[in-house]
Design an enzyme around this catalytic site. Structure first.
Site, PDB file in Angstrom:
ATOM      1  N   SER A   1       0.841  -1.195   0.000  1.00 48.10           N
ATOM      2  CA  SER A   1       0.000   0.000   0.000  1.00 48.10           C
ATOM      3  C   SER A   1       0.874   1.241   0.000  1.00 48.10           C
ATOM      4  O   SER A   1       2.037   1.198   0.427  1.00 48.10           O
ATOM      5  CB  SER A   1      -0.897   0.003   1.243  1.00 48.10           C
ATOM      6  OG  SER A   1      -1.577   1.234   1.394  1.00 48.10           O
TER       7      SER A   1
ATOM      8  N   TYR B   1      -2.214  -0.548  10.574  1.00 44.16           N
ATOM      9  CA  TYR B   1      -2.185  -0.872   9.145  1.00 44.16           C
ATOM     10  C   TYR B   1      -0.879  -0.412   8.504  1.00 44.16           C
ATOM     11  O   TYR B   1      -0.215  -1.180   7.794  1.00 44.16           O
ATOM     12  CB  TYR B   1      -3.374  -0.212   8.456  1.00 44.16           C
ATOM     13  CG  TYR B   1      -3.471  -0.502   6.976  1.00 44.16           C
ATOM     14  CD1 TYR B   1      -3.836  -1.762   6.520  1.00 44.16           C
ATOM     15  CD2 TYR B   1      -3.215   0.494   6.036  1.00 44.16           C
ATOM     16  CE1 TYR B   1      -3.940  -2.038   5.171  1.00 44.16           C
ATOM     17  CE2 TYR B   1      -3.318   0.229   4.682  1.00 44.16           C
ATOM     18  CZ  TYR B   1      -3.681  -1.035   4.251  1.00 44.16           C
ATOM     19  OH  TYR B   1      -3.776  -1.296   2.905  1.00 44.16           O
TER      20      TYR B   1
END
Length: 270
Positions: free
Chosen positions: A142, A155
């Site tokens: 990501s 995350y």
């Protein structure tokens, strides 16, 4: 027109929805036999059938990336069915959201079990097969693996770990003839932003990201498959993702000032 993955077998984790499903369809369109791995068998079956309807080959295999034995079994079924394994895409993942003081150590452990150890165990299970065919190993990380933002500490930490892992093992895998591709999407159309911290899709959750910033999954999948085919090490998916990472790398003090000033929650007055 020649299909770039004709004769190849591609194993994809988290292939029931979102980016994983779109990748499966794109690889199939490129001539690959696709093994769809994931926990939700009903979702996998729908994607597999959509591929078969267009003349492709697809196999749905139940797999939980937090269970090493489950991954090994899914990979074994794939190789037994198709006789080879040429590409692996470690895509399975989810996001734990919330300010650090509202999270628990268990939230971080659950996040790392899927997003980090799920990738590592997938690599252990597939690398021997990939090495036999000078294959490709791809990781869906990501933009959050290159820039942490408030409310995403669990995350972002997991995705930073994945990026560091990929950078470390890429030369080692290359010595075996296996390329590593690190895929860092920004905002792509998927369920991840409407799931709670227990990975449950919530009908009452509204996607906080403006739709004009969200890239369709099919477009993202095409860019990802192209990067994997070209054996690129790292690619940023979405224009805003490229801009954000560029600014974070070249103007870190400015980005950190903006995050401190506008991104972090203000303390409540007593």
């Amino acid at each position: 027109m020649a299909k770039r993955f004709s004769g190849n077998t591609v194993f994809i984790t988290g292939a029931g929805t979102g980016i994983g499903a779109a990748l499966a369809r794109q690889f199939a369109a490129e001539g690959a036999r696709v093994a769809l791995a994931g926990r939700r068998e009903d979702k996998l079956a729908i994607v597999a059938e959509s591929i078969r309807e267009k003349g492709g080959e697809a196999l749905a295999v139940k797999c939980d990336v937090t269970d090493r034995a489950s991954i090994e079994e899914a990979v074994t079924k794939t190789v037994e069915s198709y006789g080879t394994l040429d590409v692996c895409v470690a895509n399975a993942g989810f996001g734990v959201a919330g300010n650090f003081d509202r999270l628990t150590p268990d939230d971080f452990r659950r996040q790392f079990d899927t997003n980090v150890f799920g990738v590592i165990d997938t690599a252990y299970a597939t690398l021997p097969h990939l090495a036999e065919h000078k294959g490709r190993f791809a990781v869906v990380s990501s933009v959050s693996g290159r820039l942490g933002t408030p409310g995403t500490s669990a995350y972002s930490a997991s995705k930073f770990a994945v990026c560091g892992w990929a950078e470390s093992v890429a030369p080692e895998f290359a010595a075996k003839g296996v390329s590593v591709t690190l895929l860092n999407p920004g905002f792509v159309d998927s369920e991840i932003r409407v799931k709670d911290n227990d990975e449950v899709v919530r009908a009452d959750f509204k996607d906080p990201v403006p739709q004009w910033l969200v890239m369709p999954t099919d477009k993202a999948a095409r860019q990802m498959v192209n990067a994997i085919y070209r054996r690129r090490f790292e690619v940023m998916i979405t224009r805003h993702g490229k801009v954000i990472v560029f600014l974070a790398r070249h103007f870190p003090r400015t980005i950190h000032y903006i995050l401190r000033t506008f991104g972090a929650p203000k303390p409540k007055k007593s």
